[in-house]
Enzyme design. Structure first.
Site, PDB file in Angstrom:
ATOM      1  N   HIS A   1       0.823  -1.218   0.000  1.00 11.23           N
ATOM      2  CA  HIS A   1       0.000   0.000   0.000  1.00 11.23           C
ATOM      3  C   HIS A   1       0.856   1.267   0.000  1.00 11.23           C
ATOM      4  O   HIS A   1       0.377   2.341   0.349  1.00 11.23           O
ATOM      5  CB  HIS A   1      -0.964  -0.001   1.201  1.00 11.23           C
TER       6      HIS A   1
ATOM      7  N   GLU B   1      -6.737 -12.768  17.123  1.00 11.73           N
ATOM      8  CA  GLU B   1      -7.906 -13.577  16.762  1.00 11.73           C
ATOM      9  C   GLU B   1      -7.626 -14.289  15.457  1.00 11.73           C
ATOM     10  O   GLU B   1      -7.102 -13.683  14.513  1.00 11.73           O
ATOM     11  CB  GLU B   1      -9.135 -12.682  16.599  1.00 11.73           C
TER      12      GLU B   1
END
Ligand SMILES: [Zn+2]
Length: 244
Positions: free
Chosen positions: A119, A214
């Site tokens: 990016h 997670e």
């Protein structure tokens, strides 16, 4: 958990062609708010609008007003233990490339050499007219800052609505397709093109090691539910002992 660390370290210790894929989670430990985190910049400003090239062209002064401090304070952000551990895996000859979705330049600051910034990076600022390049924090003053040629300066990050660099994408795909293990760190890898890279690696025989708070990558071969700044230095230490 402990035997998982040992297993991962034994897997990595003899390897020489590993790639890491990192996202916002690794920089969160350096105090850089993740794109959509609570209290972050983009909670106030919808990035789909304010971080778009369309908006930038229409009102570069507004963009620099909300983003300029981050760019000018570039030097105040420091790599954390996770960035340094990846740099060390590089100097140990295990890690060949770090593909990152982050624009903060912290992998380079930590000493990683082959950093593929899909990016772009806030380290570099470009003139939209003549292409002149400036490196943060040495950015001319002004909202927006202007180049000596009169052109508006734009951060070297890929804004919404802009094409990713094809060269950089090709490098990212190559580093994924040719690695024998990929460390997926601090990223949910739901956004393309990053999302496809672990699959590309896996299809070519690489083991996927996910380190996340997670679980995000259902097909990972190993999943360490941990902060990268704690997990990665532990892995480095274990590899050193194995290699002794
Ligand atoms: Zn210029």
């Amino acid at each position: 958990m402990e035997h998982l660390y040992s297993e991962i370290s034994r897997l990595l210790a003899p390897l020489h062609h590993c790639t890491a894929l990192t996202g916002a989670g690794i920089s969160a430990e350096s105090g850089i708010a993740t794109f959509r985190s609570k209290g972050g910049l983009w909670e106030t400003y919808d990035p789909a609008i304010y971080a778009s090239i369309e908006f930038f062209r229409k009102d570069p002064s507004k963009y620099w007003t909300i983003r300029g401090d981050f760019i000018r304070n570039y030097d105040s952000y420091q790599p954390n233990a996770a960035h340094y551990a990846l740099a060390e895996l590089g100097s140990m000859g295990i890690l060949q490339a770090v593909i990152t979705q982050n624009i903060d330049g912290l992998h380079t600051k930590a000493g990683s050499t082959n950093v593929i910034e899909i990016h772009g990076s806030l380290r570099h600022i470009y003139c939209l007219s003549c292409g002149a390049k400036f490196t943060a924090p040495h950015v001319p003053e002004g909202l927006p800052p202007y180049c000596a040629c009169g052109g508006v300066l734009k951060p070297g990050t890929v804004l919404f609505g802009e094409q990713l660099s094809q060269d950089v994408l090709l490098q990212a795909r190559q580093a994924s397709a040719t690695c024998n293990a990929m460390l997926v760190i601090g990223t949910s890898a739901v956004v393309q093109p990053a999302a496809s890279l672990p699959y590309l690696a896996q299809q070519n025989g690489a083991k996927i090691i996910e380190i996340n708070i997670e679980k995000a990558f259902p097909d990972a071969d190993y999943f360490l539910q941990a902060k990268a700044g704690i997990a990665l230095p532990r892995i480095v230490e274990k590899i050193k002992k194995i290699r002794q």
